[in-house]
Design a protein around this motif. Structure first.
Motif, short mmCIF file in Angstrom:
data_model
loop_
_atom_site.label_atom_id
_atom_site.label_comp_id
_atom_site.label_asym_id
_atom_site.label_seq_id
_atom_site.Cartn_x
_atom_site.Cartn_y
_atom_site.Cartn_z
N VAL A 70 2.49 77.59 41.57
CA VAL A 70 1.64 77.16 40.46
C VAL A 70 0.33 76.61 41.01
CG1 VAL A 70 1.48 75.64 38.45
CG2 VAL A 70 3.68 76.61 39.11
N SER A 71 -0.78 77.02 40.42
CA SER A 71 -2.09 76.58 40.89
C SER A 71 -2.28 75.09 40.63
CB SER A 71 -3.20 77.37 40.19
OG SER A 71 -3.25 77.04 38.81
N ARG A 72 -3.20 74.47 41.40
CA ARG A 72 -3.48 73.05 41.22
C ARG A 72 -4.00 72.78 39.80
NH1 ARG A 72 -4.39 69.12 44.93
NH2 ARG A 72 -2.79 70.30 46.04
N LYS A 73 -4.79 73.71 39.28
CA LYS A 73 -5.32 73.55 37.93
C LYS A 73 -4.19 73.49 36.91
CE LYS A 73 -8.10 75.92 34.43
NZ LYS A 73 -8.91 77.13 34.13
N GLU A 74 -3.21 74.39 37.02
CA GLU A 74 -2.09 74.41 36.08
C GLU A 74 -1.25 73.14 36.21
OE1 GLU A 74 -0.69 76.51 33.60
OE2 GLU A 74 -2.79 77.08 33.57
N GLN A 75 -1.10 72.65 37.43
CA GLN A 75 -0.35 71.41 37.63
C GLN A 75 -1.02 70.24 36.91
OE1 GLN A 75 0.55 70.65 41.78
NE2 GLN A 75 0.81 72.82 42.21
N LEU A 76 -2.35 70.14 37.05
CA LEU A 76 -3.08 69.05 36.42
C LEU A 76 -3.05 69.18 34.89
CD1 LEU A 76 -6.17 68.79 38.81
CD2 LEU A 76 -4.22 67.23 38.64
N LEU A 77 -3.17 70.41 34.40
CA LEU A 77 -3.11 70.62 32.96
C LEU A 77 -1.73 70.24 32.41
CD1 LEU A 77 -5.04 74.01 32.58
CD2 LEU A 77 -5.78 71.75 31.77
N SER A 78 -0.68 70.55 33.15
CA SER A 78 0.67 70.21 32.71
C SER A 78 0.84 68.70 32.63
CB SER A 78 1.70 70.80 33.68
OG SER A 78 1.60 72.21 33.71
N VAL A 79 0.33 67.99 33.64
CA VAL A 79 0.43 66.53 33.65
C VAL A 79 -0.34 65.94 32.47
CG1 VAL A 79 -0.25 64.45 34.92
CG2 VAL A 79 0.78 66.38 36.14
N PHE A 80 -1.57 66.40 32.28
CA PHE A 80 -2.39 65.87 31.19
C PHE A 80 -1.79 66.23 29.83
CE2 PHE A 80 -5.85 66.31 28.09
CZ PHE A 80 -6.42 65.05 28.18
N GLY A 81 -1.30 67.45 29.69
CA GLY A 81 -0.73 67.88 28.43
C GLY A 81 0.50 67.08 28.04
N ALA A 82 1.38 66.85 29.00
CA ALA A 82 2.59 66.08 28.70
C ALA A 82 2.24 64.65 28.29
CB ALA A 82 3.51 66.06 29.92
N GLY A 83 1.29 64.04 29.02
CA GLY A 83 0.87 62.69 28.65
C GLY A 83 0.24 62.66 27.27
N PHE A 84 -0.60 63.65 26.98
CA PHE A 84 -1.24 63.74 25.67
C PHE A 84 -0.20 63.90 24.56
CE2 PHE A 84 -2.38 67.03 22.51
CZ PHE A 84 -3.33 66.32 21.76
N GLY A 85 0.74 64.81 24.75
CA GLY A 85 1.75 65.08 23.72
C GLY A 85 2.63 63.89 23.45
N LEU A 86 3.11 63.23 24.51
CA LEU A 86 3.99 62.07 24.32
C LEU A 86 3.25 60.90 23.69
CD1 LEU A 86 5.98 62.24 27.69
CD2 LEU A 86 6.88 62.67 25.39
N LEU A 87 2.00 60.68 24.11
CA LEU A 87 1.23 59.56 23.56
C LEU A 87 0.98 59.75 22.06
CD1 LEU A 87 -0.43 56.97 23.96
CD2 LEU A 87 -2.40 58.43 24.53
N ILE A 88 0.52 60.95 21.68
CA ILE A 88 0.24 61.21 20.27
C ILE A 88 1.52 61.14 19.44
CG2 ILE A 88 -0.60 62.92 18.63
CD1 ILE A 88 -2.78 61.59 20.31
#
Length: 368
Positions: free
Chosen positions: A18-36
């Motif tokens: 998995v590319s570094r970009k996809e890893q960072l997007l996954s981290v940000f997305g999970a945090g965004f989804g759980l927070l909202i």
């Protein structure tokens, strides 16, 4: 290597691709989804009641880190969490709060999810939470399955839909259909030989195991691997080496009668349309003279007083001289592009037909 070491080596996962970009997007997305999800649930359900369940964190891993997994699709999380919560509450009421009830709830939930095609690993934790969640869950009873479980699940899915589509991931994940361009029931040419979908389905059925990848994605990966193998087999054979360079073209301002005569004279069914500077602006085929719905029936003749620009197809699929020929196989056979103009520096420099491609592949095979 010693058998024990080989066995222990199986415990170590292979390096991530998995590319570094996809890893960072996954981290940000999970945090965004759980927070909202937590904020909306807390404000909608109130802090006096149970408003957020821990298994949503596990669901977020799937929805944002591996959204292409069949286990991460909307029906998987919504159906899986709802069914598991109901089963967990039922086991808690009928058996009590015990390890036996939690284990039975998880087992029944897995069986139900498989049958309902909504297998979602975090739902096993939902079933256990319904049993071992304590007084808060007992007070809610079967309502626990709706609020907070279903509410949390719906909000998390909405976040996943928004986030994944903003960053241009396909979610819900699906592979675009590739219909037969001739509108027949025949499989596409590349699906009639070699590894085909039926082979993949048969192998998966023989294994009899849950495979955490859709058949469509598996087929896409296999076909991409075949394409790479084909490229290795054919070597650096490029479109520029096999294309026809003396291209018969028609001008966009030529009359249809003149264009028709040019096609007849050179025994062609299709010709690129190029302007005076040699720029590709369209393509014209004999079929266009008879089937274009924009041309009135009484004008659909080669002698009609119309120009080529009135009839030509402007959205032309083209290639370049540096394109490897194996990439044209699918375009030519499956997608129905029988004539592919070759463009370099915005100028038409050649054309490749199915005959050119077939001859090149045949000659290369004889050379082997």
């Amino acid at each position: 290597m010693h058998p024990l070491l080989l066995w222990l080596r199986a415990f170590v996962p292979p390096p991530s691709t998995v590319s570094r970009k996809e890893q960072l997007l996954s981290v940000f997305g999970a945090g965004f989804g759980l927070l909202i999800t937590e904020i909306i649930s807390r404000n909608a359900l109130g802090t006096l009641n149970l408003w957020f369940v821990a298994p949503m964190g596990a669901s977020a891993v799937l929805l944002f880190a591996v959204p292409s997994s069949p286990l991460a699709q909307p029906w998987s999380i919504l159906g899986g969490n709802l069914v598991s919560a109901l089963i967990g509450v039922a086991c808690s009421r009928w058996i009590g709060h015990s390890g036996l009830a939690a284990g039975l709830a998880g087992a029944i939930a897995i069986g139900a999810m498989i049958q309902l095609r909504c297998l979602h690993p975090p739902s096993g934790a939902v079933a256990a939470t319904a049993v071992m969640g304590g007084a808060a869950v007992d007070r809610l009873g079967f309502a626990f399955a709706v609020s907070p479980v279903l509410v949390n699940s719906v909000l998390l899915v909405i976040c996943a839909l928004v986030f994944n589509n903003i960053i241009q991931r396909r979610y819900p994940h699906h592979s675009p259909a590739r219909p037969n361009p001739h509108l027949t029931q025949d499989p596409l040419p590349t699906e009639r030989t070699g590894i085909i979908r039926a082979d993949l389905d048969a192998v998966i059925a023989e294994r009899g195991e849950v495979v955490d990848i859709s058949q469509d994605d598996l087929e896409e990966i296999v076909q991409a691997a075949v394409m790479r193998a084909r490229q290795r087999h054919f070597g650096p054979l490029l479109c520029g080496e096999i294309m026809s360079r003396d291209v018969i073209t028609v001008l966009p301002e030529a009359t249809l009668a003149d264009a028709w005569q040019r096609l007849i004279e050179h025994k062609l069914t299709t010709a690129p349309v190029a302007d005076e500077e040699g720029r590709l602006v369209g393509i014209l085929s004999m079929m266009d003279f008879f089937v274009d719905p924009l041309i009135p029936a009484h004008l659909r003749t080669p002698n009609a007083d119309l120009q080529v620009s009135d009839l030509m197809i402007r959205d032309v699929r083209s290639t370049t001289p540096q394109t490897p020929i194996e990439t044209l196989v699918t375009l030519s056979s499956d997608d129905g592009f029988h004539h592919l103009p070759v463009v370099a520096n915005e100028k038409l420099v050649g054309i490749i037909t199915q005959s050119d491609l077939l001859a090149a592949m045949y000659k290369h095979q004889l050379g082997d």
